[in-house]
Design a protein around this motif. Structure first.
Motif, short mmCIF file in Angstrom:
data_model
loop_
_atom_site.label_atom_id
_atom_site.label_comp_id
_atom_site.label_asym_id
_atom_site.label_seq_id
_atom_site.Cartn_x
_atom_site.Cartn_y
_atom_site.Cartn_z
N GLY A 1 0.88 -1.45 -0.12
CA GLY A 1 -0.29 -0.05 -0.05
C GLY A 1 1.01 1.54 0.21
O GLY A 1 0.36 2.15 0.31
N GLY B 1 2.49 2.29 -1.92
CA GLY B 1 2.35 2.97 -4.00
C GLY B 1 3.83 2.39 -4.64
O GLY B 1 4.00 3.21 -5.75
N LYS B 2 4.31 1.17 -4.71
CA LYS B 2 5.37 1.40 -5.13
C LYS B 2 5.07 0.96 -6.86
O LYS B 2 5.40 1.09 -7.71
CB LYS B 2 5.86 -0.86 -4.63
CG LYS B 2 6.50 -0.53 -2.98
CD LYS B 2 6.61 -1.34 -2.99
CE LYS B 2 5.68 -3.05 -2.94
NZ LYS B 2 4.91 -2.14 -1.81
N SER B 3 3.74 0.18 -6.53
CA SER B 3 2.49 -0.18 -7.74
C SER B 3 2.28 0.84 -8.85
O SER B 3 2.90 1.06 -10.07
CB SER B 3 1.64 -1.39 -7.81
OG SER B 3 2.12 -2.41 -6.69
N THR B 4 1.95 1.61 -8.27
CA THR B 4 1.46 3.13 -8.27
C THR B 4 2.56 3.56 -9.46
O THR B 4 2.49 4.33 -10.50
CB THR B 4 0.87 4.05 -7.41
OG1 THR B 4 0.36 3.41 -6.43
CG2 THR B 4 0.59 5.52 -7.71
N1 LIG Z 1 -6.75 1.89 -9.22
C1 LIG Z 1 -6.63 2.53 -7.58
N2 LIG Z 1 -7.89 2.92 -7.51
C2 LIG Z 1 -7.73 3.59 -6.22
N3 LIG Z 1 -6.79 3.76 -4.78
C3 LIG Z 1 -6.03 2.13 -6.05
C4 LIG Z 1 -5.73 2.10 -7.15
N4 LIG Z 1 -4.70 1.48 -7.09
C5 LIG Z 1 -3.70 1.31 -5.91
N5 LIG Z 1 -5.05 2.92 -5.31
C6 LIG Z 1 -4.10 2.74 -3.74
O1 LIG Z 1 -3.08 3.14 -4.02
C7 LIG Z 1 -2.66 3.13 -2.36
C8 LIG Z 1 -1.19 2.39 -3.28
O2 LIG Z 1 -1.23 1.12 -4.15
P1 LIG Z 1 -0.28 0.68 -4.69
O3 LIG Z 1 0.62 1.57 -5.20
O4 LIG Z 1 -0.62 -0.57 -5.48
O5 LIG Z 1 0.19 0.15 -3.22
P2 LIG Z 1 2.04 -1.29 -3.11
O6 LIG Z 1 2.07 -1.85 -4.49
O7 LIG Z 1 2.66 -0.44 -2.45
O8 LIG Z 1 1.56 -2.20 -2.77
C9 LIG Z 1 -2.95 1.56 -1.75
O9 LIG Z 1 -3.30 2.82 -0.80
C10 LIG Z 1 -4.31 1.03 -2.76
O10 LIG Z 1 -5.27 1.12 -2.40
#
Ligand SMILES: Nc1ncnc2c1ncn2[C@@H]1O[C@H](COP(=O)(O)OP(=O)(O)O)[C@@H](O)[C@H]1O
Ligand SMILES: [Mg+2]
Length: 413
Positions: free
Chosen positions: A73, A75-78
């Motif tokens: 959570g 933001g890595k994948s983001t």
């Molecule tokens: N498509 C989306 N819509 C709303 N919130 C999102 C979406 N994708 C990710 N998030 C939120 O953004 C935050 C960072 O997510 P993400 O980048 O997936 O984290 P990580 O890869 O580090 O686990 C998380 O709290 C997640 O719930």
């Protein structure tokens, strides 16, 4: 394409992110408003959205293995998915080899995704009814290569990931670890200049996971492919990353080589995060090296050598030749036994332990403190880089709560 005068194809970074932010769930106006607020996270939440990443900066060099690490959570994948715009950045710039890809046409973007930027996910979606070879060849299909060429490249990629000869199998005939190898082969078959990997090994058992890390390190040594690798596992980050970006709550809190993060965490958060890391496997001799206390040229006279050994209060000194290469170690006793006119070479023979700058502490720590000189770090030409005193090892291995490695050892004994 933008290109400044000082940048060449080689020196220009492969990927540059500047001020990258991502707000989920809000329209453009509300997103802009939230990002301009004093507390964008709170502002985004108040408007019913979510701040996934905020004001991220990075410069990834060509051939670098760049790891993005943080809790789930954070933001890595983001961040990763902004690099090929699977996630549209809400703000900021993203340059791929100098080209701002937030501005490119859809056609150019497709081209980049098909040829320029490969992606490997945690759960590879292999086609269950197609052979391993066909699965590995899949990424080449969109590129208009002939079928025979595709299968040839797929076989070569399968060979590289250790699946040579298994091309005719179906995915369900392989173990989980092997299936991940097929996913890796699929990315390698396309041979993209940039590879994005999102927790590719996170679902694997620890031992298989280690094998995959070793494989990746080996492939990377051969290919030097610009790779962005996401993981929540600190030890994985340290093992494979040239540099690591530590994320917390959508922010980048530190970007540095793994050993530097362990040795100099940017803040309390990072420091707690790295408290459990296996320091002995992360820190290398080069990270802990200090200048040697006394180095004597072999031409130094017996009298001068004795004076300097006394002045420096050392029991042993290094002796080097005219090219600064290490010849050996002398003690005051051995020098004192020389007859006048004999060179320092006649006094050599004192044992010492030598390591290279890249040798990890865990592999040589047991050698420390045994000889009259500390563990000696030599470069490839046999010149002294410096020494690693036992005290430096113990202090580097001591954990955040102040317990040194030594007291831990005693406690376990
Ligand atoms: N498509 C989306 N819509 C709303 N919130 C999102 C979406 N994708 C990710 N998030 C939120 O953004 C935050 C960072 O997510 P993400 O980048 O997936 O984290 P990580 O890869 O580090 O686990 C998380 O709290 C997640 O719930
Ligand atoms: Mg993720």
């Amino acid at each position: 394409m933008s290109q400044t005068d000082t940048e060449t194809n080689e020196t220009r970074p492969a990927i540059v992110g500047r001020g990258l932010s991502k707000v989920y769930g809000l329209g453009r106006r509300q997103t802009e408003k939230a990002l301009a607020a004093d507390d964008p996270r709170a502002a985004a939440a108040a408007a019913g959205g979510y701040l996934g990443a905020h004001d991220i900066d990075f410069e990834i060099a060509k051939g670098e293995m760049f790891v993005v690490m943080g809790l789930s959570g954070s933001g890595k994948s983001t961040v990763l998915r902004m690099i090929n715009r699977l996630n549209e950045p809400s703000a900021g710039e993203l340059l791929i080899d100098g080209e701002d890809i937030t501005q490119v046409s859809d056609q150019r973007l497709r081209q980049l995704r098909n040829n320029g930027i490969g992606m490997v996910f945690q759960h590879f979606s292999l086609f269950p009814h197609r052979t391993v070879r066909e699965n590995a060849a899949y990424g080449l299909k969109v590129r208009g290569t002939t079928r025979s060429e595709r299968l040839e490249k797929a076989d070569a990629a399968l060979e590289r990931v250790g699946l040579g000869g298994r091309g005719d199998k179906l995915p369900h005939e392989l173990s989980g670890g092997m299936r991940q190898r097929v996913g890796l082969a699929r990315a390698l078959a396309v041979d993209p200049p940039i590879l994005l990997m999102d927790e590719p090994f996170s679902a694997l058992d620890p031992l298989i996971r280690r094998d995959m890390q070793d494989l990746l390190v080996e492939l990377q040594a051969q290919d030097q492919r610009t790779t962005v690798f996401v993981t929540h596992d600190l030890n994985e980050a340290m093992r494979i990353g040239d540099r690591v970006m530590v994320m917390r709550d959508g922010r980048s809190v530190q970007v540095a080589p793994g050993p530097e993060i362990v040795a100099h965490p940017a803040d309390e958060y990072v420091s707690e995060f790295v408290a459990d890391v296996d320091r002995a496997r992360v820190l290398s001799a080069g990270d802990l090296v200090r200048p040697p206390r006394l180095v004597l040229d072999e031409e130094t006279s017996r009298a001068d050598a004795l004076t300097r050994l006394g002045e420096n209060e050392v029991t042993g000194a290094f002796v080097t030749d005219a090219e600064d290469r290490l010849l050996g170690v002398v003690t005051a006793d051995r020098v004192a036994d020389l007859s006048s006119g004999e060179s320092l070479r006649e006094a050599l023979g004192e044992p010492y332990e030598q390591v290279g700058p890249d040798d990890v502490v865990g592999d040589f720590m047991q050698l420390a403190g045994r000889q009259v000189v500390p563990v000696t770090v030599l470069d490839d030409d046999g010149r002294i880089v410096g020494v690693v005193p036992r005290a430096a090892i113990l202090s580097a291995l001591s954990t955040a709560n102040g317990a040194s490695a030594e007291t831990k050892e005693v406690a376990h004994a």
